[in-house]
Design an enzyme around this catalytic site. Structure first.
Site, PDB file in Angstrom:
ATOM      1  N   GLY A 177       4.693   3.080  -0.937  1.00  0.00           N
ATOM      2  CA  GLY A 177       6.128   2.926  -1.154  1.00  0.00           C
ATOM      3  C   GLY A 177       6.939   3.575  -0.054  1.00  0.00           C
ATOM      4  CB  CYS A 186       5.274   8.284  -2.170  1.00  0.00           C
ATOM      5  SG  CYS A 186       4.449   6.811  -1.566  1.00  0.00           S
ATOM      6  N   GLY A 187       2.937   9.040  -3.730  1.00  0.00           N
ATOM      7  CA  GLY A 187       1.618   9.124  -4.351  1.00  0.00           C
ATOM      8  C   GLY A 187       0.540   8.475  -3.511  1.00  0.00           C
ATOM      9  CG  ASP A 224       7.309  10.063  -4.821  1.00  0.00           C
ATOM     10  OD1 ASP A 224       6.333  10.707  -4.378  1.00  0.00           O
ATOM     11  OD2 ASP A 224       7.181   8.939  -5.346  1.00  0.00           O
TER      12      ASP A 224
HETATM   13  C1  RB5 Z   1       5.179   7.248  -8.127  1.00  0.00           C
HETATM   14  O1  RB5 Z   1       4.535   7.423  -9.321  1.00  0.00           O
HETATM   15  C2  RB5 Z   1       4.381   6.418  -7.160  1.00  0.00           C
HETATM   16  O2  RB5 Z   1       4.466   5.083  -7.505  1.00  0.00           O
HETATM   17  C3  RB5 Z   1       4.866   6.671  -5.762  1.00  0.00           C
HETATM   18  O3  RB5 Z   1       4.732   8.018  -5.460  1.00  0.00           O
HETATM   19  C4  RB5 Z   1       4.129   5.954  -4.671  1.00  0.00           C
HETATM   20  O4  RB5 Z   1       2.751   6.071  -4.819  1.00  0.00           O
HETATM   21  C5  RB5 Z   1       4.520   4.566  -4.444  1.00  0.00           C
HETATM   22  O5  RB5 Z   1       4.009   3.924  -3.506  1.00  0.00           O
END
Ligand code: RB5
Length: 152
Positions: free
Chosen positions: A71, A66-67, A8
């Site tokens: 997630g 992801c960040g 993402d």
């Molecule tokens: C997105 O801002 C963030 O929540 C996502 O990339 C990730 O870190 C979720 O676990």
């Protein structure tokens, strides 16, 4: 190796870096996106197709960013047949495959830098499952959870 990758917005910059390095290293890369930086995108929309491609054999292994990587790992593990983990250390990148048959590595674009990420990815891709009896036994118990059976 045929490697699938997804991210993402939280890992977009890292993913772009990794895709280039994978191709330079001779891997075939299937990029499940994101294909542009969109702060409003949602990791399940890219991680789920990647996870399904790993299980379906369209790619040999997967990389989900992801960040934080949290997630992505939570999402990927909802797909039966996926063995995903958030990995930020060299030892686990290797042993996760050798012992636990990891088929999808997750990492955080906001928590590690490109050099560490690349080391983890190379280690993950080079490792092979040991086929050791004790690990097959343990993975059988894990797999039984996906079939609605209780693992002892
Ligand atoms: C997105 O801002 C963030 O929540 C996502 O990339 C990730 O870190 C979720 O676990």
């Amino acid at each position: 190796m045929r490697v699938g990758i997804a991210t993402d917005h939280g890992g977009f910059v890292l993913k772009e870096d990794v895709v280039g390095k994978l191709r330079d290293a001779g891997h075939e890369v299937v990029d499940f996106g994101a294909h542009s930086l969109n702060q409003d995108d949602d990791y399940p929309d890219v991680v789920t197709p990647l996870a399904k491609a790993v299980v379906g054999g369209e790619v040999d292994r997967g990389i989900a960013i992801c960040g934080s990587g949290v997630g992505a790992s939570v999402c990927a593990n909802k797909i039966p047949g996926v063995r995903a983990a958030l990995i930020h250390d060299h030892f686990s990148a290797r042993q996760g495959v050798e012992d636990d048959h990891l088929n999808l590595i997750c990492m955080g674009g906001r928590t590690i830098g490109p050099a560490v990420a690349w080391d983890l990815i190379q280690t993950f891709l080079a490792a092979e499952f040991s086929q050791a009896e004790r690990h097959l036994r343990r993975l059988g118990k894990v797999a039984s959870l996906e079939q609605g059976l209780r693992a002892r």
